[in-house]
Design a protein around this motif. Sequence first.
Motif, PDB file in Angstrom:
ATOM      1  N   ALA A 510       5.225   6.476  -7.662  1.00 60.57           N
ATOM      2  CA  ALA A 510       6.332   7.297  -8.138  1.00 60.57           C
ATOM      3  C   ALA A 510       6.977   8.070  -6.986  1.00 60.57           C
ATOM      4  O   ALA A 510       8.207   8.198  -6.917  1.00 60.57           O
ATOM      5  CB  ALA A 510       5.837   8.266  -9.209  1.00 60.57           C
ATOM      6  N   ILE A 511       6.153   8.594  -6.069  1.00 61.17           N
ATOM      7  CA  ILE A 511       6.693   9.304  -4.904  1.00 61.17           C
ATOM      8  C   ILE A 511       7.506   8.357  -4.041  1.00 61.17           C
ATOM      9  O   ILE A 511       8.634   8.657  -3.620  1.00 61.17           O
ATOM     10  CB  ILE A 511       5.542   9.928  -4.087  1.00 61.17           C
ATOM     11  N   PHE A 512       6.948   7.179  -3.776  1.00 63.47           N
ATOM     12  CA  PHE A 512       7.643   6.210  -2.919  1.00 63.47           C
ATOM     13  C   PHE A 512       8.932   5.714  -3.579  1.00 63.47           C
ATOM     14  O   PHE A 512       9.972   5.587  -2.924  1.00 63.47           O
ATOM     15  CB  PHE A 512       6.729   5.035  -2.602  1.00 63.47           C
ATOM     16  N   ALA A 513       8.862   5.393  -4.873  1.00 66.73           N
ATOM     17  CA  ALA A 513      10.031   4.837  -5.557  1.00 66.73           C
ATOM     18  C   ALA A 513      11.209   5.805  -5.508  1.00 66.73           C
ATOM     19  O   ALA A 513      12.367   5.388  -5.365  1.00 66.73           O
ATOM     20  CB  ALA A 513       9.686   4.491  -6.997  1.00 66.73           C
ATOM     21  N   ALA A 514      10.928   7.105  -5.626  1.00 64.26           N
ATOM     22  CA  ALA A 514      11.997   8.100  -5.581  1.00 64.26           C
ATOM     23  C   ALA A 514      12.693   8.129  -4.223  1.00 64.26           C
ATOM     24  O   ALA A 514      13.837   8.593  -4.110  1.00 64.26           O
ATOM     25  CB  ALA A 514      11.432   9.484  -5.906  1.00 64.26           C
ATOM     26  N   GLU A 515      12.011   7.637  -3.185  1.00 62.88           N
ATOM     27  CA  GLU A 515      12.583   7.592  -1.833  1.00 62.88           C
ATOM     28  C   GLU A 515      13.023   6.185  -1.463  1.00 62.88           C
ATOM     29  O   GLU A 515      13.334   5.912  -0.291  1.00 62.88           O
ATOM     30  CB  GLU A 515      11.567   8.114  -0.819  1.00 62.88           C
ATOM     31  N   GLY A 516      13.023   5.250  -2.434  1.00 59.99           N
ATOM     32  CA  GLY A 516      13.476   3.893  -2.182  1.00 59.99           C
ATOM     33  C   GLY A 516      12.474   3.035  -1.431  1.00 59.99           C
ATOM     34  O   GLY A 516      12.863   2.065  -0.762  1.00 59.99           O
ATOM     35  N   VAL A 517      11.194   3.367  -1.532  1.00 60.21           N
ATOM     36  CA  VAL A 517      10.147   2.649  -0.803  1.00 60.21           C
ATOM     37  C   VAL A 517       9.370   1.767  -1.778  1.00 60.21           C
ATOM     38  O   VAL A 517       9.007   2.207  -2.873  1.00 60.21           O
ATOM     39  CB  VAL A 517       9.179   3.631  -0.118  1.00 60.21           C
ATOM     40  N   GLU A 518       9.085   0.554  -1.368  1.00 62.31           N
ATOM     41  CA  GLU A 518       8.329  -0.379  -2.198  1.00 62.31           C
ATOM     42  C   GLU A 518       6.927  -0.559  -1.627  1.00 62.31           C
ATOM     43  O   GLU A 518       6.763  -0.802  -0.421  1.00 62.31           O
ATOM     44  CB  GLU A 518       9.037  -1.730  -2.269  1.00 62.31           C
ATOM     45  N   ILE A 519       5.910  -0.422  -2.491  1.00 63.44           N
ATOM     46  CA  ILE A 519       4.537  -0.729  -2.076  1.00 63.44           C
ATOM     47  C   ILE A 519       4.363  -2.241  -2.162  1.00 63.44           C
ATOM     48  O   ILE A 519       4.543  -2.843  -3.216  1.00 63.44           O
ATOM     49  CB  ILE A 519       3.503  -0.011  -2.966  1.00 63.44           C
ATOM     50  N   VAL A 520       3.985  -2.863  -1.049  1.00 64.73           N
ATOM     51  CA  VAL A 520       3.945  -4.327  -0.982  1.00 64.73           C
ATOM     52  C   VAL A 520       2.525  -4.879  -0.899  1.00 64.73           C
ATOM     53  O   VAL A 520       2.341  -6.096  -0.812  1.00 64.73           O
ATOM     54  CB  VAL A 520       4.776  -4.840   0.208  1.00 64.73           C
ATOM     55  N   GLY A 521       1.525  -4.019  -0.955  1.00 68.50           N
ATOM     56  CA  GLY A 521       0.142  -4.494  -0.912  1.00 68.50           C
ATOM     57  C   GLY A 521      -0.740  -3.475  -0.249  1.00 68.50           C
ATOM     58  O   GLY A 521      -0.437  -2.283  -0.217  1.00 68.50           O
ATOM     59  N   GLY A 522      -1.861  -3.954   0.290  1.00 73.08           N
ATOM     60  CA  GLY A 522      -2.758  -3.040   0.965  1.00 73.08           C
ATOM     61  C   GLY A 522      -4.181  -3.534   0.963  1.00 73.08           C
ATOM     62  O   GLY A 522      -4.455  -4.735   0.808  1.00 73.08           O
ATOM     63  N   HIS A 523      -5.104  -2.600   1.103  1.00 72.08           N
ATOM     64  CA  HIS A 523      -6.520  -2.926   1.202  1.00 72.08           C
ATOM     65  C   HIS A 523      -7.310  -1.839   0.498  1.00 72.08           C
ATOM     66  O   HIS A 523      -6.963  -0.653   0.549  1.00 72.08           O
ATOM     67  CB  HIS A 523      -6.948  -3.002   2.674  1.00 72.08           C
ATOM     68  N   SER A 524      -8.403  -2.236  -0.178  1.00 71.18           N
ATOM     69  CA  SER A 524      -9.265  -1.266  -0.854  1.00 71.18           C
ATOM     70  C   SER A 524     -10.712  -1.554  -0.508  1.00 71.18           C
ATOM     71  O   SER A 524     -11.083  -2.687  -0.178  1.00 71.18           O
ATOM     72  CB  SER A 524      -9.064  -1.329  -2.363  1.00 71.18           C
ATOM     73  N   SER A 525     -11.538  -0.510  -0.559  1.00 73.05           N
ATOM     74  CA  SER A 525     -12.962  -0.657  -0.305  1.00 73.05           C
ATOM     75  C   SER A 525     -13.696   0.496  -0.976  1.00 73.05           C
ATOM     76  O   SER A 525     -13.071   1.444  -1.462  1.00 73.05           O
ATOM     77  CB  SER A 525     -13.251  -0.661   1.199  1.00 73.05           C
ATOM     78  N   GLN A 526     -15.017   0.427  -1.011  1.00 73.40           N
ATOM     79  CA  GLN A 526     -15.842   1.523  -1.476  1.00 73.40           C
ATOM     80  C   GLN A 526     -16.564   2.130  -0.285  1.00 73.40           C
ATOM     81  O   GLN A 526     -16.925   1.425   0.667  1.00 73.40           O
ATOM     82  CB  GLN A 526     -16.862   1.049  -2.510  1.00 73.40           C
ATOM     83  N   GLY A 527     -16.764   3.424  -0.328  1.00 69.68           N
ATOM     84  CA  GLY A 527     -17.416   4.108   0.774  1.00 69.68           C
ATOM     85  C   GLY A 527     -18.082   5.379   0.301  1.00 69.68           C
ATOM     86  O   GLY A 527     -18.264   5.605  -0.903  1.00 69.68           O
ATOM     87  N   ALA A 528     -18.389   6.241   1.259  1.00 68.62           N
ATOM     88  CA  ALA A 528     -19.101   7.470   0.932  1.00 68.62           C
ATOM     89  C   ALA A 528     -18.219   8.481   0.219  1.00 68.62           C
ATOM     90  O   ALA A 528     -18.711   9.317  -0.547  1.00 68.62           O
ATOM     91  CB  ALA A 528     -19.673   8.086   2.208  1.00 68.62           C
ATOM     92  N   GLU A 529     -16.896   8.448   0.443  1.00 62.85           N
ATOM     93  CA  GLU A 529     -16.013   9.440  -0.140  1.00 62.85           C
ATOM     94  C   GLU A 529     -14.609   8.859  -0.271  1.00 62.85           C
ATOM     95  O   GLU A 529     -14.282   7.819   0.302  1.00 62.85           O
ATOM     96  CB  GLU A 529     -15.975  10.704   0.711  1.00 62.85           C
ATOM     97  N   LEU A 530     -13.780   9.591  -1.007  1.00 65.59           N
ATOM     98  CA  LEU A 530     -12.412   9.171  -1.267  1.00 65.59           C
ATOM     99  C   LEU A 530     -11.535   9.423  -0.047  1.00 65.59           C
ATOM    100  O   LEU A 530     -11.552  10.507   0.542  1.00 65.59           O
ATOM    101  CB  LEU A 530     -11.858   9.946  -2.463  1.00 65.59           C
ATOM    102  N   SER A 531     -10.751   8.416   0.337  1.00 60.41           N
ATOM    103  CA  SER A 531      -9.691   8.597   1.334  1.00 60.41           C
ATOM    104  C   SER A 531      -8.543   7.666   0.980  1.00 60.41           C
ATOM    105  O   SER A 531      -8.756   6.588   0.420  1.00 60.41           O
ATOM    106  CB  SER A 531     -10.189   8.337   2.757  1.00 60.41           C
ATOM    107  N   ILE A 532      -7.334   8.102   1.292  1.00 66.82           N
ATOM    108  CA  ILE A 532      -6.126   7.337   0.963  1.00 66.82           C
ATOM    109  C   ILE A 532      -5.185   7.374   2.153  1.00 66.82           C
ATOM    110  O   ILE A 532      -4.962   8.435   2.748  1.00 66.82           O
ATOM    111  CB  ILE A 532      -5.412   7.915  -0.279  1.00 66.82           C
ATOM    112  N   GLY A 533      -4.633   6.225   2.496  1.00 73.23           N
ATOM    113  CA  GLY A 533      -3.669   6.169   3.583  1.00 73.23           C
ATOM    114  C   GLY A 533      -2.607   5.127   3.328  1.00 73.23           C
ATOM    115  O   GLY A 533      -2.739   4.281   2.430  1.00 73.23           O
TER     116      GLY A 533
END
Length: 725
Positions: A510-533
């Motif tokens: 929603a934040i990206f769409a309001a600025e005209g940005v499209e999410i085109v994919g990415g990578h996910s994993s599990q770890g010791a704690e939450l992080s987002i980039g």
Amino acid sequence: MTPAAPFSRELVLIGGGHTHALVLRNWGMDPVPGARLTLINPGPTAPYSGMLPGHVAGHYDRDELQIDLVRLARFAGARLILGTATGLDRDARTVRVEGRIAPISYDILSIDVGVTSAMPGLPGFASFGVPAKPLDLFADAWARFCDDPPARPDIAVIGGGVAGVELAMAAQHRLTGLGCAPTVTIVERAEALAGLPGKSRARLMETLKTAGITLIEGVGVTELGDDTLRLSDSRRLRSDMTIGAAGARPHDWLADLGLETEAGYLAVDATLRSLTDPAIYAVGDCAHLSHAPRPKAGVFAVRAAPVLAHNLRADLTGGSRRAFAPQGDYLKLISLGRKSALAEKRGIMLSGALMWRWKDRIDRAFMARFTNLRPMPSPPVPLGAAEGVAEQMRGPAPCGACGAKLGRTALQTALGALPTGLRDDVLSRPGDDAAVLKVGGRTLVLTTDHLRAFSPDPGLLARVAAVHAMGDVWAMGARPQAALASVTLPMLAPRMQAAWLAEIMAEAGAIFAAEGVEIVGGHSSQGAELSIGFTLTGLPDGPPVTLASAQDGDALVLTRPLGTGVILAAEMAQAAKGADVATAWAQMSRPQGDVAARIGALAHAMTDVTGFGLAGHLIGICDASALGAEIALADLPVLPGARALLDAHQRASLHAENEAALAGRISGGDGAQKALLFDPQTSGGFLAALPQTDAATVVADLRAAGHAAAIIGRFGKGAPRITLI
């Protein structure tokens, strides 16, 4: 060390009422491993109803009245979502929250949202009346009125029950103490104080008369105007403030949940579970005890808390529930405006200053349960640990967000060892906010950033991470184009993985769409704690704005207040005020595309202020542009609470490294004002070199759009260093 238990169950509390506050306190002392606790509440604090009349009378300040839910949630290890719940999907077991894109999942749900005194059926009330409940909104309105009251204010209270009488006496006392000559009138359509025993009612009626408060009984209110009440007997009553204290009723949205109700209140059984859905509990004034009906009183909410805490734990762990057996009678303590109170139980009535002291002691003891919270002790040092482990474990917990980044010196050292000049289509300079590339004859900027969780709320972190990542693109004078997500989730049950990831992508999307940005994919994993980039591409409309072109005499403009680093660090230590934390969260979540569009075309040089702090990012411009900079410390915009926290020696993890990296390159200044320069910012503002002829107009335009921008100094000839004045 033993790893934390993976999450497998979601417990959600809607509303920060007294029962839920006590459940959170209980949870903090003895959490259920593997269960994530979430609290949803409109604001960062919840007022304690027992002290509201004393606050209105001026005996307690606002902070004494408030349960700090941000601090309490941190103590409990709970996620806090600041928003108003608007409905449920009971089949999907999700909660809709105003302002959130993704619904909030639950396995077990409890509702403690109190009641409202709003009167939607009374013409004019929505525009000119002030409901006594919700209490925090009423306290805000009362504070505004008392800031500049008329010399002879007229106060009208609709409702002659105990609540209306208490508020009338409190208002009369406070306004008299402010030097006013108030006229206070209570309007009751039936008989005032009808539910009280005869002696208590007589004493209160006598107190009203002695205080000079007018009571109109057997007459209703038919309409409110700007400064007038029209009564059912055709009389008109003047009023500068009209308080609605009659007929507190349940919130409208509860009737749409498909749950059994009694007069709009959620009907529950002896275990406090809904008669319709065993996964849903309800407590406090919004609940109807079908097995033992009782009047709405805070004492029952407090007494229900241990039972609710036990039953929630039982549902999460497979244990046995307990029944709630409310007492038949209870102590009633009624404030009388001055520091005097009336106490009544089982027909015995006493009043006076001694009763006030008794009530005050009870109220303060209740609030002390939430103000004397202590962080849990650090885990013991493992036997046989290497040297240095104990020192690291004794230190404060590492910060989240930009406070968790590596220091400027370490980063420059690592990057300085890398080979450069290998390709002629890579145009970046060392220190630029984003890489500048030539792709198919067009200039492209490329950047990446990620945040270690500063909050256990994935949705909040996703929004902030999205805004933060776009900052480097905007700072280069480019428009964000496409994003790749990089998400690390803590250990979760598979069904929770899907729900968490969906929430993250929905909120960031929603934040990206309001600025005209499209999410085109990415990578996910599990770890010791939450992080987002996020990794982003951006398209500049002209030559990228870099650090290297500031000019002698340029104004130094900062577009956002400082202080996110120290506020987030203090929140982790349960040392920040919830309202200040909420302000910081809101700022970090707000996109800056409109700011970049206004300032980017004029900036000679620009960067966004993030982990290295204002001074660290400013020295980058000074070095690249071969100029010095002067900062007027008094002109720095600062988030509420940040200076006080710095004065109290709160610091983000990266603060000391930021300060050490600039040793010998800054002169002047001291104290909290100077310390702000080294505070690592998350989703910080832009720092721009603007022509003096344009700076004032740009700042005025940004302020008119709601951004707290400021001119904080200037660039000048000389060695690349910073002078503080």
